[in-house]
Design a protein around this motif. Structure first.
Motif, PDB file in Angstrom:
ATOM      1  N   THR A  73       5.161  15.154  75.118  1.00 23.70           N
ATOM      2  CA  THR A  73       5.265  16.512  74.571  1.00 23.70           C
ATOM      3  C   THR A  73       5.918  16.486  73.196  1.00 23.70           C
ATOM      4  N   PRO A  74       5.266  17.071  72.192  1.00 23.04           N
ATOM      5  CA  PRO A  74       5.836  17.054  70.838  1.00 23.04           C
ATOM      6  C   PRO A  74       6.939  18.090  70.657  1.00 23.04           C
ATOM      7  N   ARG A  75       7.763  17.844  69.638  1.00 20.94           N
ATOM      8  CA  ARG A  75       8.761  18.823  69.222  1.00 20.94           C
ATOM      9  C   ARG A  75       8.148  19.732  68.175  1.00 20.94           C
ATOM     10  N   LEU A  76       8.562  20.977  68.166  1.00 20.72           N
ATOM     11  CA  LEU A  76       7.968  21.995  67.302  1.00 20.72           C
ATOM     12  C   LEU A  76       8.886  22.333  66.135  1.00 20.72           C
ATOM     13  N   VAL A  77       8.294  22.378  64.929  1.00 15.77           N
ATOM     14  CA  VAL A  77       8.996  22.827  63.728  1.00 15.77           C
ATOM     15  C   VAL A  77       8.136  23.909  63.078  1.00 15.77           C
ATOM     16  N   ASP A 102      10.788   7.024  62.255  1.00 12.72           N
ATOM     17  CA  ASP A 102       9.830   6.366  61.372  1.00 12.72           C
ATOM     18  C   ASP A 102       8.571   6.016  62.149  1.00 12.72           C
ATOM     19  N   GLY A 103       7.427   6.321  61.543  1.00  7.40           N
ATOM     20  CA  GLY A 103       6.157   6.036  62.185  1.00  7.40           C
ATOM     21  C   GLY A 103       5.671   7.105  63.124  1.00  7.40           C
ATOM     22  N   ALA A 104       6.401   8.232  63.231  1.00 11.86           N
ATOM     23  CA  ALA A 104       6.009   9.293  64.164  1.00 11.86           C
ATOM     24  C   ALA A 104       4.673   9.903  63.757  1.00 11.86           C
ATOM     25  N   VAL A 105       3.953  10.385  64.749  1.00 12.68           N
ATOM     26  CA  VAL A 105       2.711  11.125  64.539  1.00 12.68           C
ATOM     27  C   VAL A 105       3.052  12.607  64.434  1.00 12.68           C
ATOM     28  N   VAL A 106       2.501  13.279  63.411  1.00  9.11           N
ATOM     29  CA  VAL A 106       2.785  14.694  63.181  1.00  9.11           C
ATOM     30  C   VAL A 106       1.465  15.441  63.021  1.00  9.11           C
ATOM     31  N   LEU A 107       1.285  16.497  63.814  1.00  9.35           N
ATOM     32  CA  LEU A 107       0.136  17.394  63.699  1.00  9.35           C
ATOM     33  C   LEU A 107       0.577  18.648  62.953  1.00  9.35           C
ATOM     34  N   LEU A 108      -0.076  18.920  61.823  1.00  4.15           N
ATOM     35  CA  LEU A 108       0.238  20.070  60.978  1.00  4.15           C
ATOM     36  C   LEU A 108      -0.874  21.113  61.094  1.00  4.15           C
ATOM     37  N   LEU A 109      -0.504  22.351  61.409  1.00  5.14           N
ATOM     38  CA  LEU A 109      -1.431  23.477  61.465  1.00  5.14           C
ATOM     39  C   LEU A 109      -0.841  24.608  60.627  1.00  5.14           C
ATOM     40  N   PHE A 110      -1.699  25.282  59.857  1.00  2.00           N
ATOM     41  CA  PHE A 110      -1.170  26.345  59.004  1.00  2.00           C
ATOM     42  C   PHE A 110      -2.179  27.478  58.860  1.00  2.00           C
ATOM     43  N   ASP A 111      -1.647  28.622  58.527  1.00  2.00           N
ATOM     44  CA  ASP A 111      -2.378  29.862  58.275  1.00  2.00           C
ATOM     45  C   ASP A 111      -3.094  29.716  56.926  1.00  2.00           C
ATOM     46  N   GLY A 134       9.495  16.541  51.036  1.00  2.00           N
ATOM     47  CA  GLY A 134      10.566  16.874  51.963  1.00  2.00           C
ATOM     48  C   GLY A 134      10.909  15.757  52.928  1.00  2.00           C
ATOM     49  N   LEU A 135       9.949  14.894  53.195  1.00  2.00           N
ATOM     50  CA  LEU A 135      10.208  13.768  54.102  1.00  2.00           C
ATOM     51  C   LEU A 135      11.231  12.798  53.534  1.00  2.00           C
ATOM     52  N   GLY A 136      11.372  12.773  52.211  1.00  2.00           N
ATOM     53  CA  GLY A 136      12.381  11.922  51.590  1.00  2.00           C
ATOM     54  C   GLY A 136      12.228  10.451  51.915  1.00  2.00           C
ATOM     55  N   GLY A 137      11.008   9.979  51.984  1.00  2.00           N
ATOM     56  CA  GLY A 137      10.766   8.561  52.265  1.00  2.00           C
ATOM     57  C   GLY A 137      10.523   8.246  53.727  1.00  2.00           C
ATOM     58  N   ARG A 138      10.743   9.192  54.612  1.00  2.00           N
ATOM     59  CA  ARG A 138      10.451   8.963  56.028  1.00  2.00           C
ATOM     60  C   ARG A 138       8.941   8.773  56.196  1.00  2.00           C
ATOM     61  N   GLU A 139       8.543   7.708  56.876  1.00  2.00           N
ATOM     62  CA  GLU A 139       7.131   7.410  57.077  1.00  2.00           C
ATOM     63  C   GLU A 139       6.637   8.059  58.358  1.00  2.00           C
ATOM     64  N   VAL A 140       5.638   8.934  58.232  1.00  2.00           N
ATOM     65  CA  VAL A 140       4.993   9.535  59.396  1.00  2.00           C
ATOM     66  C   VAL A 140       3.485   9.467  59.190  1.00  2.00           C
ATOM     67  N   THR A 141       2.746   9.622  60.274  1.00  2.00           N
ATOM     68  CA  THR A 141       1.285   9.730  60.187  1.00  2.00           C
ATOM     69  C   THR A 141       0.925  11.182  60.379  1.00  2.00           C
ATOM     70  N   LEU A 142       0.463  11.812  59.294  1.00  2.00           N
ATOM     71  CA  LEU A 142       0.200  13.246  59.281  1.00  2.00           C
ATOM     72  C   LEU A 142      -1.300  13.508  59.381  1.00  2.00           C
ATOM     73  N   LEU A 172       3.916  19.691  64.815  1.00  2.00           N
ATOM     74  CA  LEU A 172       4.207  19.118  66.121  1.00  2.00           C
ATOM     75  C   LEU A 172       4.522  17.641  65.921  1.00  2.00           C
ATOM     76  N   VAL A 173       5.764  17.274  66.227  1.00  2.00           N
ATOM     77  CA  VAL A 173       6.247  15.901  66.018  1.00  2.00           C
ATOM     78  C   VAL A 173       6.222  15.181  67.361  1.00  2.00           C
ATOM     79  N   PHE A 174       5.360  14.185  67.483  1.00  2.00           N
ATOM     80  CA  PHE A 174       5.189  13.505  68.757  1.00  2.00           C
ATOM     81  C   PHE A 174       6.265  12.445  68.983  1.00  2.00           C
ATOM     82  N   PRO A 175       6.567  12.180  70.256  1.00  3.61           N
ATOM     83  CA  PRO A 175       7.578  11.167  70.586  1.00  3.61           C
ATOM     84  C   PRO A 175       7.195   9.793  70.042  1.00  3.61           C
ATOM     85  N   PRO A 176       8.170   8.893  69.909  1.00  3.59           N
ATOM     86  CA  PRO A 176       7.902   7.580  69.298  1.00  3.59           C
ATOM     87  C   PRO A 176       6.909   6.726  70.068  1.00  3.59           C
TER      88      PRO A 176
END
Length: 381
Positions: A73-77, A102-111, A134-142, A172-176
């Motif tokens: 289950t992902p975390r919501l921002v 680092d390396g987290a999978v992120v699903l982005l949805l927007f209006d 905004g990630l400031g160098g944090r590596e994610v897969t968007l 939606l930020v998915f667990p590691p």
């Protein structure tokens, strides 16, 4: 609600919902609450839905995906996009940095729709650029997409976990333990040489090689603009920017294409979906090719099947540009049908029709136009 019944056996911790534009979102939320209880509902409007059982874009589709258990289950921002999409994207990225490894999978949805008169979209390029800052160098897969109520860009909105919102983005930020495999399905071919953008203001391209952009495109296509003010162009052409070696052999995966939102005979300009082209950029006129689109879908799905073979595959999510639907493209075969029937059996599958698609492209996640993004969430090996 019949579509909720499959979720009842494993009461979800979060529901991802894509809701056709003719459905009342308040009624949908209330019905989900009545059936599932106080479960966060995330997602929003969609121009149509796609599942293993079929596809549709009547506006009455509802696609639900349930996540159960802390390991998946992902975390919501959630973040507002106004008054500045770049700043909104940066704030969203900073918030994601605070909860993502680092390396987290992120699903982005927007209006997608910022205003109606005149029509203005929330530019995905600004949101995504801000997000990376905004990630400031944090590596994610968007990956992700822009939400729309229909193919006419009439409206859009998001579910933020609790309520309906406009001018907002959710991540939606998915667990590691979750990874993602993505495949981008294309379908455009160049029909011009490279031309330089010699005058541009935001998303509005005024000149190509020093000539009115609209006239250049019309001459190249042999098309005279009618009363639809760009509808003809949006259905047949894009502007494409080739990445990497401009003299390398044609490869559809080397192009970032931009759809034409509208055209202005008065100024000789065309307005693109995104404002990320710039003076001096080398672009080509790209024809939308239905045969190539279907071939790209078949090849992309076959490549995905090879990539995920033997893995612990949890969900295939297909984010499909609404313009690729037969009702818009004129293709005799539905491209979504090729994807849903071609994907390996046994992989849970759902999708929605979008306004813009976001995926890793040559090492950097960016917005794309007239593509399909097939993403398979899986457990890390």
């Amino acid at each position: 609600m019949t579509c909720v019944k499959p979720l009842l056996g494993h009461r979800p911790d979060l529901v991802l919902a894509f809701c056709g534009g003719k459905l009342d979102p308040g009624t949908v939320l209330a019905a989900l609450r009545d059936t599932l209880g106080d479960v966060p509902v995330v997602g929003g409007a969609s121009a149509g839905g796609i599942t293993r059982q079929g596809y549709g874009y009547s506006g009455l589709e509802l696609v639900l995906i349930g996540f159960s258990g802390a390991e998946v289950t992902p975390r919501l921002v959630v973040q507002d996009l106004l008054p500045d999409e770049m700043a909104g994207g940066a704030a969203l990225g900073a918030a994601v940095r605070g909860v993502a490894e680092d390396g987290a999978v992120v699903l982005l949805l927007f209006d997608s729709v910022a205003s109606h008169l005149p029509l203005r979209l929330h530019p995905a390029s600004h949101i995504v650029e801000g997000f990376h800052r905004g990630l400031g160098g944090r590596e994610v897969t968007l990956f992700g997409g822009g939400l729309l109520t229909d193919m006419n860009l009439s409206d859009s909105w998001v579910f933020d976990g609790a309520v309906l919102r406009h001018h907002a983005a959710v991540a939606l930020v998915f667990p590691p333990g979750i990874a993602v495999e993505t495949s981008i399905l294309h379908g455009c071919r160049p029909i011009s040489t490279f031309m330089e953008i010699t005058r541009i203001d935001g998303a509005e391209v005024y000149e190509l090689d020093g000539q009115p952009a609209l006239g250049v495109i019309e001459r190249m296509l042999g098309l005279r603009l009618g009363e639809a003010q760009g509808q003809e162009l949006s259905l047949v052409a894009t502007l494409g920017q080739k990445q990497g070696d401009p003299f390398a052999p044609y490869d559809e995966n080397a192009y970032v294409n931009r759809l034409i939102l509208r055209a202005s005979p008065a100024t000789g300009s065309v307005t693109l979906f995104e404002p990320d082209f710039f003076p001096g950029a080398k672009v080509q006129i790209m024809a939308r090719d239905n045969a190539l689109m279907l071939d790209s879908a078949r090849n992309g799905v076959a490549a995905m099947n090879r990539a995920i073979e033997g893995g612990d595959n949890l969900l295939a999510l297909y984010i499909d540009c609404a313009g690729r639907a037969s009702a818009r493209s004129g293709a005799l075969t539905e491209e979504a049908e090729v994807v849903r029937t071609g994907l390996a059996e046994g992989v849970p599958f759902a999708g929605f029709y979008s306004g813009v698609e976001i995926a890793p492209f040559r090492g950097y996640s960016r917005p794309l136009d007239w593509t399909g993004v097939l993403a398979v969430l899986r457990r890390r090996g």
